[in-house]
Design a protein around this motif. Sequence first.
Motif, PDB file in Angstrom:
ATOM      1  N   CYS A 164      -6.913   2.558   3.205  1.00 28.07           N
ATOM      2  CA  CYS A 164      -6.295   3.843   2.812  1.00 28.07           C
ATOM      3  C   CYS A 164      -6.862   4.395   1.518  1.00 28.07           C
ATOM      4  O   CYS A 164      -6.564   5.543   1.168  1.00 28.07           O
ATOM      5  CB  CYS A 164      -4.788   3.668   2.643  1.00 28.07           C
ATOM      6  SG  CYS A 164      -3.943   3.102   4.132  1.00 28.07           S
ATOM      7  N   CYS A 181       0.847  -1.199   0.000  1.00 25.70           N
ATOM      8  CA  CYS A 181       0.000   0.000   0.000  1.00 25.70           C
ATOM      9  C   CYS A 181       0.884   1.252   0.000  1.00 25.70           C
ATOM     10  O   CYS A 181       1.826   1.365   0.782  1.00 25.70           O
ATOM     11  CB  CYS A 181      -0.908  -0.009   1.233  1.00 25.70           C
ATOM     12  SG  CYS A 181      -1.827   1.544   1.460  1.00 25.70           S
ATOM     13  N   CYS A 233      -4.426  -0.003  -0.075  1.00 31.55           N
ATOM     14  CA  CYS A 233      -5.214  -1.033   0.596  1.00 31.55           C
ATOM     15  C   CYS A 233      -6.638  -0.499   0.839  1.00 31.55           C
ATOM     16  O   CYS A 233      -6.878   0.704   0.729  1.00 31.55           O
ATOM     17  CB  CYS A 233      -4.540  -1.435   1.910  1.00 31.55           C
ATOM     18  SG  CYS A 233      -4.727  -0.229   3.228  1.00 31.55           S
TER      19      CYS A 233
HETATM   20 ZN   LIG Z   1      -2.945   1.177   3.407  1.00 30.07          ZN
END
Ligand SMILES: [Zn+2]
Length: 253
Positions: free
Chosen positions: A182, A158, A179
């Motif tokens: 996020c 990520c 991810c």
């Molecule tokens: Zn993340």
Amino acid sequence: MRRPLYRDHALVLRVQRLGEADRIISLLTRRHGRVRAVAKGVRKTTSRFGGRLEPFGHVDIQCSEGSSLDTVVQVEGLALFGREFMDDYPRYTAASAIAETAERLTPVEYEPSLRLFQLTLGALGALAVAEHASTLVLDAFLLRAMATAGWAPALAECAVCGTPGPHSAFSVSAGGAVCPDCRPPGSTRPAPSTLELMVALTAGNWAIADGSEAHHRRECSGLVAAHLQWHLERGLRSLPLVDRSTGSGMGDT
Ligand SMILES: [Zn+2]
């Protein structure tokens, strides 16, 4: 006063007119970084430079230092890659985008970047032999060149929190794959194979890249271009001109 001379291997990035017979040559050299030098009388049939100062050539060059611009004194062709694809629009436009990117990533002259020189040399050489589709060569170059500038897109983890992937969302503004926690609004969801292609191009895994499908290549090119444009202050002029119509072909012929 006699100016100091230097000799280096260089790639011809760009050639600009200067009056009737002279040209300004933008060069990416191995040891002196990006250099601009005047080639006098290059358009004359009797020019001692012959056709060796055309775009995308790998040359052995000797220049004398000037107060604003250097002057080309002597040039030998090592591999005049441009001659192999001057009449081939997809490869020519890919080479133009490669050269423009190399120029933009070296804003300060005489600042050596050996890695960028090697990447540019490798990419132009790959276009000359047409071993891989030109769009793949371009995108592999752009991904690796961005890495030398410190802004390669995150792919395996990520971009925000570093959690190992693979992740299915991609956000240019966040810096790559993100991810689920996020993922900012407006993230795209590229096909998993598209992200795999980006990983393969970054790593130089040509078996996977050459076997990729046309729509994954197009999606990859779009993400790479968006990521690059995000980081450059002004967009590239040559990138929108790249001919991607032959994305599934090998040699564009
Ligand atoms: Zn993340």
